[in-house]
Design an enzyme around this catalytic site. Structure first.
Site, PDB file in Angstrom:
ATOM      1  N   ASP A  25       0.809  -1.204   0.000  1.00  0.00           N
ATOM      2  CA  ASP A  25       0.000   0.000   0.000  1.00  0.00           C
ATOM      3  C   ASP A  25       0.847   1.262   0.000  1.00  0.00           C
ATOM      4  OD1 ASP A  25      -2.359   1.329  -0.080  1.00  0.00           O
ATOM      5  OD2 ASP A  25      -2.984   0.834   1.962  1.00  0.00           O
ATOM      6  N   ARG A  30     -11.199   1.096  -9.804  1.00  0.00           N
ATOM      7  CA  ARG A  30     -10.305   2.241  -9.990  1.00  0.00           C
ATOM      8  C   ARG A  30     -10.384   2.744 -11.438  1.00  0.00           C
ATOM      9  NH1 ARG A  30      -4.934   1.938  -6.322  1.00  0.00           N
ATOM     10  NH2 ARG A  30      -5.924   1.230  -4.408  1.00  0.00           N
ATOM     11  N   ASN A  33     -10.316  -3.753  -6.389  1.00  0.00           N
ATOM     12  CA  ASN A  33      -9.532  -2.725  -7.083  1.00  0.00           C
ATOM     13  C   ASN A  33      -9.980  -2.444  -8.520  1.00  0.00           C
ATOM     14  OD1 ASN A  33      -6.366  -3.567  -5.460  1.00  0.00           O
ATOM     15  ND2 ASN A  33      -7.813  -1.960  -4.959  1.00  0.00           N
TER      16      ASN A  33
END
Ligand code: IPE
Ligand code: MG
Length: 211
Positions: free
Chosen positions: A2, A53, A50
Site C-alpha cells: 500500500d 479504480r 480494485n
C-alpha cells in the site's frame, strides 16, 4: 503493498508512477528476501475490489503484473518459484485479461523447477471469496467441513500459516487479505509507503518473530 499513490502524489507524480516504482521495489525486496531465511513471500498485488479504480490506472497495474510475471530469468537466477492466488480466471465476475493470465501461467510453468523461496502474488484476490470458494469446493467433494478441509481448498493449499504480516503506508487494517492464514500471525505496521520499504525494514519486520 500500500501507498504507491501517496508516494507519487508527494512527488507531484501521477499515481501510475507510484505503481511503477512499487513494482521495482517489489523486485528489489524479492532479491533481498532470498538472502534471508524466508521460505514463503506472499504479496497483495491487486484485490477483487480494485477493479473500480480509473480504467487507465487499472490498465497500468495490469501491465505491471505482466512485467512482474515476466521476470522469469531473474526469478530463475534467484531459484525462486513464483505462484499466484486469486479468483479462478473462469469464475463469474473474474476479469483478469487473457494476456495477464498467460503471463501468470507461463511464469508459474517456467519457474516450477526452482527449489528456493516461493513467491506468491495475490492478484484479483479477496479472502472472503477465497473462503467461500474453499467451503464450496469441500461441499462439492462431499467432505465434512473442517479446518483441514478448508485449508486443503484454499487457492494455494501449500502455503503455510503466515508468520509475519506487513502493512505499509500507515494503514492499520487487514483489508480482506489471507484472513484464514493470518490467524496466528505477528503484525508489523509501518508508515513507510510501499515504494520505500527497504530490505532493512523488512528485516525489522521479521525481527518481531524473535520477540
Ligand atoms: C497500492 O497502492 C497498489 C494497489 C492497491 C494496486 P495504492 O494505489 O493503494 O496507493 P495509495 O493507497 O493510494 O497511496
Ligand atoms: Mg491504498
Amino acid at each position: 503493498m500500500d501507498g504507491n499513490g501517496r508516494w507519487a502524489a508527494r512527488r507531484g507524480l501521477p499515481r501510475t508512477a507510484g505503481h511503477t516504482e512499487g513494482e521495482e521495489n517489489l523486485a528489489a525486496l524479492v532479491r533481498h528476501a532470498v538472502t534471508r531465511d524466508i521460505g514463503w513471500l506472499t504479496v497483495f498485488g491487486f484485490s477483487t475490489e480494485n477493479w473500480v479504480r480509473p480504467r487507465t490506472e487499472v490498465r497500468h497495474i495490469l501491465g505491471l503484473h505482466k512485467k512482474l510475471f515476466g521476470r522469469v530469468a531473474e526469478l530463475n537466477d534467484l531459484n525462486v518459484r513464483i505462484g499466484w492466488m486469486g479468483r479462478p480466471f473462469d469464475s463469474p465476475g473474474a476479469r483478469t485479461p487473457k494476456y495477464v493470465q498467460q503471463a501468470i501461467r507461463k511464469a508459474i510453468r517456467d519457474t516450477s523447477h526452482n527449489t528456493g523461496m516461493v513467491f506468491t502474488v495475490a492478484f484479483d484476490y479477496g479472502s472472503r471469496a477465497e473462503l467461500v470458494h474453499a467451503a464450496e469446493e469441500a461441499r462439492l467433494a462431499g467432505e465434512t467441513i473442517s479446518e483441514s478441509a478448508i485449508w486443503q481448498h484454499l487457492y494455494q493449499p501449500e502455503l503455510p500459516p503466515v508468520d509475519v504480516l506487513v502493512r505499509t503506508s500507515g494503514e492499520l487494517r487487514i483489508s480482506n487479505f489471507m484472513l484464514w492464514q493470518i490467524a496466528g500471525a505477528r503484525a508489523y505496521f509501518t508508515d513507510t509507503p510501499w515504494p520505500e520499504l527497504s530490505g532493512a525494514e523488512l528485516d525489522a519486520a521479521l525481527a518481531i518473530l524473535d520477540r
